[in-house]
Design an enzyme around this catalytic site. Structure first.
Site, mmCIF file in Angstrom:
data_model
loop_
_atom_site.group_PDB
_atom_site.id
_atom_site.type_symbol
_atom_site.label_atom_id
_atom_site.label_comp_id
_atom_site.label_asym_id
_atom_site.label_seq_id
_atom_site.Cartn_x
_atom_site.Cartn_y
_atom_site.Cartn_z
ATOM 1 N N LYS A 69 0.816 -1.224 0.000
ATOM 2 C CA LYS A 69 0.000 0.000 0.000
ATOM 3 C C LYS A 69 0.850 1.276 0.000
ATOM 4 C CE LYS A 69 -4.183 -1.920 2.077
ATOM 5 N NZ LYS A 69 -5.166 -1.899 3.150
ATOM 6 N N ASP A 105 -10.056 2.388 1.612
ATOM 7 C CA ASP A 105 -10.217 1.925 3.010
ATOM 8 C C ASP A 105 -10.969 2.987 3.813
ATOM 9 O OD1 ASP A 105 -8.991 -0.530 2.764
ATOM 10 O OD2 ASP A 105 -7.004 0.199 3.346
ATOM 11 N N GLY A 129 -0.594 0.500 12.526
ATOM 12 C CA GLY A 129 -0.099 0.212 11.176
ATOM 13 C C GLY A 129 -0.876 1.008 10.134
ATOM 14 N N ASN A 150 -0.704 0.695 21.243
ATOM 15 C CA ASN A 150 -0.028 -0.225 20.322
ATOM 16 C C ASN A 150 1.108 -0.953 21.023
ATOM 17 O OD1 ASN A 150 0.317 -1.292 17.636
ATOM 18 N ND2 ASN A 150 2.233 -0.149 17.527
ATOM 19 N N LYS A 155 5.324 3.841 17.762
ATOM 20 C CA LYS A 155 4.456 4.004 16.580
ATOM 21 C C LYS A 155 3.141 4.672 16.977
ATOM 22 C CE LYS A 155 5.536 -0.122 13.969
ATOM 23 N NZ LYS A 155 4.799 -1.132 13.245
HETATM 24 P P1 NAP Z 1 0.086 -3.484 9.608
HETATM 25 O O1 NAP Z 1 0.410 -2.222 8.903
HETATM 26 O O2 NAP Z 1 1.013 -4.638 9.518
HETATM 27 O O3 NAP Z 1 -0.135 -3.109 11.175
HETATM 28 C C1 NAP Z 1 -0.477 -4.066 12.099
HETATM 29 C C2 NAP Z 1 -0.588 -3.462 13.496
HETATM 30 O O4 NAP Z 1 -1.038 -4.484 14.385
HETATM 31 C C3 NAP Z 1 0.733 -2.943 14.062
HETATM 32 O O5 NAP Z 1 0.484 -1.797 14.834
HETATM 33 C C4 NAP Z 1 1.204 -4.105 14.941
HETATM 34 O O6 NAP Z 1 1.938 -3.698 16.088
HETATM 35 C C5 NAP Z 1 -0.096 -4.663 15.440
HETATM 36 N N1 NAP Z 1 0.022 -6.098 15.725
HETATM 37 C C6 NAP Z 1 0.210 -7.100 14.818
HETATM 38 N N2 NAP Z 1 0.246 -8.282 15.457
HETATM 39 C C7 NAP Z 1 0.112 -8.028 16.767
HETATM 40 C C8 NAP Z 1 0.082 -8.841 17.942
HETATM 41 N N3 NAP Z 1 0.197 -10.166 17.850
HETATM 42 N N4 NAP Z 1 -0.076 -8.252 19.129
HETATM 43 C C9 NAP Z 1 -0.205 -6.895 19.238
HETATM 44 N N5 NAP Z 1 -0.181 -6.069 18.166
HETATM 45 C C10 NAP Z 1 -0.035 -6.635 16.952
HETATM 46 O O7 NAP Z 1 -1.331 -4.066 9.118
HETATM 47 P P2 NAP Z 1 -2.588 -3.225 8.582
HETATM 48 O O8 NAP Z 1 -2.493 -3.077 7.107
HETATM 49 O O9 NAP Z 1 -2.724 -2.025 9.431
HETATM 50 O O10 NAP Z 1 -3.787 -4.269 8.849
HETATM 51 C C11 NAP Z 1 -4.159 -4.586 10.159
HETATM 52 C C12 NAP Z 1 -5.423 -5.431 10.188
HETATM 53 O O11 NAP Z 1 -6.501 -4.699 9.615
HETATM 54 C C13 NAP Z 1 -5.325 -6.733 9.396
HETATM 55 O O12 NAP Z 1 -5.971 -7.748 10.129
HETATM 56 C C14 NAP Z 1 -6.105 -6.456 8.134
HETATM 57 O O13 NAP Z 1 -6.711 -7.616 7.594
HETATM 58 C C15 NAP Z 1 -7.174 -5.509 8.675
HETATM 59 N N6 NAP Z 1 -7.742 -4.673 7.611
HETATM 60 C C16 NAP Z 1 -9.060 -4.844 7.340
HETATM 61 C C17 NAP Z 1 -9.645 -4.105 6.334
HETATM 62 C C18 NAP Z 1 -11.118 -4.299 6.041
HETATM 63 O O14 NAP Z 1 -11.545 -3.915 4.943
HETATM 64 N N7 NAP Z 1 -11.887 -4.851 6.968
HETATM 65 C C19 NAP Z 1 -8.883 -3.175 5.594
HETATM 66 C C20 NAP Z 1 -7.528 -2.993 5.925
HETATM 67 C C21 NAP Z 1 -6.964 -3.768 6.939
HETATM 68 P P3 NAP Z 1 3.493 -3.256 15.997
HETATM 69 O O15 NAP Z 1 3.450 -1.833 15.560
HETATM 70 O O16 NAP Z 1 3.974 -3.449 17.377
HETATM 71 O O17 NAP Z 1 4.134 -4.174 14.997
#
Ligand code: NAP
Length: 277
Positions: A69, A105, A129, A150, A155
């Site tokens: 992205k 989004d 994220g 977070n 972050k």
């Molecule tokens: P990303 O940029 O990789 O960010 C993920 C975030 O989650 C980071 O802040 C990370 O923390 C945190 N995280 C990941 N695993 C964790 C864990 N086990 N414990 C605590 N914190 C954790 O991902 P993203 O693009 O933002 O997407 C995040 C979620 O949103 C995904 O599940 C995705 O499928 C969902 N999403 C849904 C839609 C929809 O249309 N419904 C659209 C977009 C995204 P750190 O900063 O510490 O690494």
């Protein structure tokens, strides 16, 4: 719809893409609206080659997911104001060989929260994220009182600087009255369906809890919230709305979401990758 020599070619790019529901969603909408198009999943580790392929094959719509992205920005010829602000695009539309970037989004978030008053409400956003940034953009525009939480605190601090609000940690949660809780982390996503980012004592009946995770539709977080009579919102509606907006950008025609949402929810839930629990 039969594939013919007039069929328009669209793609979803990212890596990995095994769990992407975009081909299923797009196919269902193309069938419902009679659009002669296919959307193929292209998991690939070389973004530069993907962009070249998009240009060579005149791909009209490209859905962009993790980890591209932010990385696609440098290949764009034009972008929407949201993309320019967030420096992240989830949709590319090719017009006359030029790539236009959009972030649907934000439209997905607006649809998911369409019946919720967010203005002046105290909102906790879990995660920092890409999805959290889109959330921050929407919530700042709608003047909420933001609290960021977070795993990696720095972050959260960066997002609080960018979109306003304060940073909190788990221990402080029971000292504050929270109106809206939003999970933007993958915690609770299939196959780890039994985990939640929050303890049980946080929830109460006046709250709204929105989980961006859409597989399963009702996550452990939403189950906890429901047990305490809070209003719950699944990430599935956001996912459907962001996809419909992509198709609007492709066709240039407005697509009303409400008449289609139930059908599309059913299609996605029936698809075996979205697990009903
Ligand atoms: P990303 O940029 O990789 O960010 C993920 C975030 O989650 C980071 O802040 C990370 O923390 C945190 N995280 C990941 N695993 C964790 C864990 N086990 N414990 C605590 N914190 C954790 O991902 P993203 O693009 O933002 O997407 C995040 C979620 O949103 C995904 O599940 C995705 O499928 C969902 N999403 C849904 C839609 C929809 O249309 N419904 C659209 C977009 C995204 P750190 O900063 O510490 O690494």
């Amino acid at each position: 719809m039969k594939v013919t020599n007039k069929t328009r070619l669209n793609m979803v790019i990212g890596y990995p893409l095994e769990h992407s529901q975009s081909p299923v969603l797009h196919d269902a909408v193309y069938q419902l609206l009679g659009i002669n198009a296919v959307l193929l999943a292209q998991p690939h580790l070389q973004l530069k080659s993907l962009i070249q392929t998009i240009k060579t094959l005149s791909v009209e719509l490209t859905a962009v997911t993790s980890p591209y992205k932010e990385k696609v920005i440098k290949y764009l010829d034009q972008c929407s104001s949201e993309v320019s602000m967030l420096q992240a695009a989830n949709t590319l539309i090719q017009r006359d060989g030029k790539l236009h970037g959009y972030n649907t989004d934000i439209d997905g978030i607006a649809f998911a929260l369409r019946n919720i008053v967010v203005r002046n409400k105290r909102v906790v956003v879990i995660g920092a994220g890409g999805a959290a940034r889109a959330m921050g953009y929407f919530l700042k525009k709608n003047k909420t009182k933001l609290l960021w939480m977070n795993r990696t605190k720095k972050k959260a601090i960066a997002l609080a600087k960018e979109f306003g609000g304060d940073v909190i940690c788990h221990d402080e949660l029971n000292e504050i009255v929270i109106d809206i809780i939003i999970n933007t982390t993958p915690i609770g996503m299939y196959p780890n369906v039994d985990v939640s980012p929050l303890p049980d004592y946080i929830f109460s009946a006046h709250q709204v809890v929105f989980d961006m995770v859409y597989n399963p539709m009702i996550t452990q977080l939403l189950k906890q919230a429901k047990k305490h009579q809070a209003k719950i919102i699944s990430g599935l509606d956001m996912f459907i709305a962001q996809g419909l907006k992509q198709i609007e950008l492709l066709t240039g025609k407005r697509i009303p979401i409400s008449p289609m949402i139930d059908k599309l929810r059913k299609v996605l839930i029936q698809n075996q990758r979205v697990t009903r629990i």
